[in-house]
Design an enzyme around this catalytic site. Structure first.
Site, short mmCIF file in Angstrom:
data_model
loop_
_atom_site.label_atom_id
_atom_site.label_comp_id
_atom_site.label_asym_id
_atom_site.label_seq_id
_atom_site.Cartn_x
_atom_site.Cartn_y
_atom_site.Cartn_z
N GLU A 28 0.86 -1.27 -0.07
CA GLU A 28 0.06 0.15 -0.01
C GLU A 28 0.85 1.20 -0.03
OE1 GLU A 28 -3.00 0.22 -0.61
OE2 GLU A 28 -4.16 -1.89 -0.12
N ARG A 42 0.67 3.86 -3.28
CA ARG A 42 0.16 4.97 -3.03
C ARG A 42 1.35 6.23 -3.00
NH1 ARG A 42 -5.44 4.08 0.16
NH2 ARG A 42 -5.90 1.59 -0.22
N ASP A 83 -5.22 -10.03 -8.01
CA ASP A 83 -5.56 -9.29 -9.03
C ASP A 83 -4.51 -8.66 -9.87
OD1 ASP A 83 -5.31 -7.62 -6.77
OD2 ASP A 83 -7.16 -6.40 -7.08
N GLU A 121 -12.12 0.54 -10.31
CA GLU A 121 -11.61 -0.23 -11.27
C GLU A 121 -12.52 -0.13 -12.57
OE1 GLU A 121 -10.02 -1.34 -7.84
OE2 GLU A 121 -12.12 -1.17 -8.14
#
Length: 629
Positions: free
Chosen positions: A260, A264, A393, A529
């Protein structure tokens, strides 16, 4: 007189060449005595209106092809790459060290809807076509070499300092439209809430007019930096920059999640550096990059999930020694770019080792990977469960994007990606009832589940990006089917907003829709998404329906998630329009991803983050595609 001095063979050759030029339409035969005058006296505009000459390509083309509509008529020849169009001049947005080459200024602009081609310097173009060779063929995909890029090197040169963003290759900006203005208004409303009630903190709680902390590093502010730059919000950007310069400190005794914080914070800082040319953001990126490196000090070189950026220590979660596959394989774009910019190869070496190791592992199912990997043994765990949703994913996304980032040279990445998509087709694709929507389910120990996370809606955009970069046209066809499904995950719900997870009906039942929602899954987190994939689909096809679908989604966000005093909130119940049950949290990715992709979706300017020059990380932070210095 000169004609009579020529031999019979020389005369025959000249007559043959002249006849060929007349047949091809390069010249018009106005008179027997003046065939050459008809060629030399033609204006350039007249020459450009001549019929297309088979086999000719644009002479001296731009570095990479412009976005184009996928060729649906490839039929039985999926191995043929779509015909490339000339590229309009690039709006110089980043620093000079990107080395992005603009096309020749005498080449005219061409939109995706044009049917004519520009024909210039046919001899040179013919030579270029003859020398171009394929570098890989895998299951019907022929990949053309990118002459403009260089392979990743273990030796990384120190880059030049960026020059002014305004320095060169400017063109008239494309005016923003009403829908883009609506996105800017939505961003400003969200930013007002953050500035008023959560400034410098990780996330806004808009209902209680407060904030929540995750890492204590201003996540929302950093995630939104490049969005503000792209939207042209100079005042807001400068205010945020001052906070980064004066208040962003990484020397803190705090545990952060490697994945993360990479996508980010590191990704956001690198992207903002490239867009603005401001070295402040590169210095901050180097700082956080170095502080994340202890995560890779494991027996297997598979990184731990958590790092204390103040103490320089790392560890797995308290309950397991496993890391998730998506997390350890979705930090590569950022660390590789950090190496390229700093000249320090340790960042790229660490993440490349992870990819090479995963490439060799057993436990895959036709390219599909399990969700967990052990940091001690380096082996997959919890075998037999395969999904394109949470925990797996972005592994698939980054296979393709690393290949693109590195100049289409790293064939192992491409092979793994192509094999995985074949695995999806073989094991995870099904069609729902009654509308026969194509969806991606999950496989657990041989049992198929018709469950699909909203996260999976990244896939249409990724498939379209691959097709745009020369992969088989079948990928674009699948992308078109899947984006329809992702849209229906919104359209078939009472609020017009998708839940976090849906289950599809495999058998027709009276009174039932394709999409079923369980009570535990009906929340919406303002996720990006579907909008992300809509952006890719519109950019590559020009089909306005994708913009219309995105507009519907934005209107429903405004209707059901907007908080009057500032900000937007996640909701608990997308099935209850009268009370969607707000959760009092605005995720940082709403500003970093969702609204950014909305703005780009509504734009007709292909140079607004040109996808032949930039690749987005999984948090929507654009990073440059590598080209030689």
């Amino acid at each position: 007189k000169k004609w009579k001095q020529l031999s019979r063979l020389q005369r025959s050759i000249i007559l043959f060449l002249f006849a060929a030029l007349v047949v091809c339409g390069v010249i018009s035969y106005t008179s027997v005595g003046e065939p050459w005058k008809s060629l030399t006296n033609k204006s350039l505009d007249d020459q450009r209106t001549q019929p297309e000459i088979p086999g000719l390509k644009l002479a001296n083309p731009a570095v990479l092809p412009a976005p184009q509509k996928a060729d649906a008529n490839l039929g039985d020849h999926p191995e043929l790459s779509p015909q490339k169009l000339p590229k309009p001049p690039h709006v110089r947005r980043g620093p000079s060290n990107l080395q992005i080459k603009a096309p020749r200024r005498d080449v005219r602009l061409k939109t995706r809807h044009d049917t004519s081609r520009v024909v210039e310097e046919p001899v040179q173009a013919d030579k270029e076509e003859k020398t171009e060779k394929s570098v890989i063929s895998w299951r019907g995909a022929v990949i053309e070499p990118d002459q403009s890029t260089e392979p990743p090197s273990s030796k990384i040169k120190e880059p030049e300092k960026p020059s002014s963003v305004e320095a060169e290759d400017q063109k008239e900006p494309v005016p923003i439209n009403e829908r883009q203005i609506a996105v800017i208004e939505a961003f400003r409303h969200a930013w007002k809430g953050y500035k008023d009630f959560a400034w410098g903190h990780d996330e806004l709680k808009p209902l209680s007019k407060s904030y929540s902390e995750w890492f204590g590093l201003g996540l929302t502010l950093i995630d939104a930096l490049d969005t503000m730059w792209i939207l042209g919000l100079k005042e807001e950007f400068e205010e945020a920059r001052k906070w980064v310069a004066n208040d962003l400190v990484f020397d803190k005794n705090v545990d952060v999640n490697l994945f993360e914080s990479t996508i980010r914070i590191l990704g956001g800082l690198l992207s903002t550096y490239h867009l603005s040319g401001d070295s402040l953001f590169l210095e901050k990126a180097k700082d956080i990059g170095n502080r994340l490196m202890p995560a890779f000090k494991t027996p297997s070189k598979i990184p731990y999930s958590d790092v204390n950026i103040g103490r320089g220590t790392a560890h797995p979660p308290r309950w397991t020694s496993d890391s998730t596959v998506a997390e350890v394989t979705s930090i590569q774009l950022e660390f590789r770019e950090l190496s390229r910019l700093t000249g320090d190869e340790k960042f790229q070496k660490a993440v490349d080792e992870v990819m090479k190791h995963v490439h060799t592992l057993s436990g895959k199912n036709d390219g599909l990977v399990p969700m967990f990997i052990n940091t001690n043994s380096g082996q997959f765990t919890h075998l037999g469960v395969y999904t394109l949703g949470a925990r797996a994913d972005s592994y698939y996304e980054y296979l393709l994007k690393q290949w693109i980032q590195g100049g289409k040279k790293e064939n192992e990445l491409l092979e793994d990606y192509m094999r995985a998509i074949e695995g999806v087709k073989k094991h995870l694709l099904q069609r729902s009832q009654p509308k026969k929507l194509t969806f991606v389910g999950e496989l657990a120990h041989g049992h198929f589940s018709a469950k699909m996370d909203h996260l999976v809606c990244f896939l249409p955009g990724t498939l379209a990006l691959g097709a745009h970069n020369g992969l088989t046209a079948d990928h674009m066809k699948l992308a078109e089917a899947l984006i329809e499904t992702c849209y229906q995950m919104y359209a078939q719900v009472e609020t017009g907003l998708s839940p976090e997870i849906v289950h599809f009906n495999l058998h027709a039942q009276k009174g039932h829709k394709d999409v079923e929602i369980k009570p535990a899954d009906r929340h919406n987190l303002l996720r990006p998404e579907t909008v992300e994939s809509l952006f890719y689909m519109y950019r590559f096809t020009g089909d306005k329906k994708y913009q219309d679908w995105g507009w519907e989604i934005l209107q429903n966000f405004n209707k059901y998630t907007r908080v009057p005093t500032g900000g937007y909130t996640s909701i608990n119940n997308v099935q209850n329009p009268s009370n969607p049950e707000p959760r009092d949290k605005m995720e940082s990715f709403f500003l970093g991803e969702t609204l950014k992709y909305m703005f780009l979706l509504f734009s007709d300017d292909i140079d607004l983050i040109n996808l032949d020059k930039y690749v987005f990380n999984t948090e929507a932070h654009p990073l440059p595609i590598w080209v030689p210095a």
